[in-house]
Design an enzyme around this catalytic site. Structure first.
Site, PDB file in Angstrom:
ATOM      1  N   HIS A  19      -7.309  -5.640   1.880  1.00  0.00           N
ATOM      2  CA  HIS A  19      -6.172  -5.153   2.649  1.00  0.00           C
ATOM      3  C   HIS A  19      -5.605  -6.274   3.499  1.00  0.00           C
ATOM      4  CE1 HIS A  19      -6.877  -0.747   2.103  1.00  0.00           C
ATOM      5  NE2 HIS A  19      -8.107  -1.179   1.849  1.00  0.00           N
ATOM      6  N   ASP A  29       0.847  -1.196   0.000  1.00  0.00           N
ATOM      7  CA  ASP A  29       0.000   0.000   0.000  1.00  0.00           C
ATOM      8  C   ASP A  29       0.879   1.241   0.000  1.00  0.00           C
ATOM      9  OD1 ASP A  29      -1.795   2.176   0.956  1.00  0.00           O
ATOM     10  OD2 ASP A  29      -3.208   0.538   1.268  1.00  0.00           O
ATOM     11  N   HIS A  82     -10.640  -4.769  -3.728  1.00  0.00           N
ATOM     12  CA  HIS A  82      -9.303  -5.038  -3.200  1.00  0.00           C
ATOM     13  C   HIS A  82      -9.421  -5.474  -1.752  1.00  0.00           C
ATOM     14  CE1 HIS A  82     -10.142  -0.769  -2.443  1.00  0.00           C
ATOM     15  NE2 HIS A  82      -9.289  -0.814  -1.435  1.00  0.00           N
ATOM     16  N   GLN A  88     -14.775   2.314   1.456  1.00  0.00           N
ATOM     17  CA  GLN A  88     -14.131   2.066   0.171  1.00  0.00           C
ATOM     18  C   GLN A  88     -13.853   3.395  -0.516  1.00  0.00           C
ATOM     19  OE1 GLN A  88     -16.398  -0.329  -2.597  1.00  0.00           O
ATOM     20  NE2 GLN A  88     -14.618  -0.704  -3.903  1.00  0.00           N
ATOM     21  N   ASN A 145     -13.601  -3.598   2.052  1.00  0.00           N
ATOM     22  CA  ASN A 145     -14.690  -2.627   2.172  1.00  0.00           C
ATOM     23  C   ASN A 145     -15.495  -2.554   0.880  1.00  0.00           C
ATOM     24  OD1 ASN A 145     -13.604  -1.800   4.722  1.00  0.00           O
ATOM     25  ND2 ASN A 145     -12.122  -0.550   3.625  1.00  0.00           N
TER      26      ASN A 145
END
Length: 139
Positions: free
Chosen positions: A104, A33, A102, A96, A89
């Site tokens: 995490h 990230d 995606h 989101q 999310n």
């Protein structure tokens, strides 16, 4: 593969935007990230564009959790973290911010300053409300 020319994650997947890739196969790209919550925070990105879990093909849904387990195990071993969050999310109200599904992967460390970041206030529901929700969802 379905892609979206306006999606930042699709651009990362295609290589148009550079990333720190830690894993890649035919279906997924996993990157660190750019604004990590902790050391090692990564994102699993399906190469097939879907805005959220509702649009994600069932096949990709099945694969993403196996990949999350594999990477969480490796990251826990290599980064010596004390715990792990796996978060996904859907929708702006749920947090989101990029509308490409995606997941995490967030290694957690004692004293990382984020101990209470995944907390929420608990809803107080009457017994009748709980029964109504149960009956609605059990149909």
């Amino acid at each position: 593969m379905k892609t979206d020319d306006n999606c930042i994650f699709c651009k990362i997947i295609s290589g148009a935007i550079p990333s720190n890739t830690i894993f890649e196969d035919d279906d997924f790209k996993v990157i660190l990230d750019a604004a990590p919550a902790t050391k090692g925070h990564a994102l699993i990105l399906p190469k097939n564009h879907a805005a959220n879990i509702y649009e994600l093909p069932d096949e990709d849904c099945a694969k993403v959790f196996g990949l999350a387990k594999k990477l969480a195990t490796k990251m826990t071993d290599k980064l010596n973290c004390d715990g792990f969050n796996i978060i996904q999310n859907n929708g702006e109200i749920a947090g989101q911010t990029v509308f490409h599904f995606h997941m995490h992967l967030i290694p957690r460390y004692k004293g990382d300053g984020n101990e209470d970041k995944l907390c929420w206030n608990h809803a107080e529901l009457s017994d009748d409300e709980v029964k109504q929700i149960r009956d609605l969802l059990a149909e």
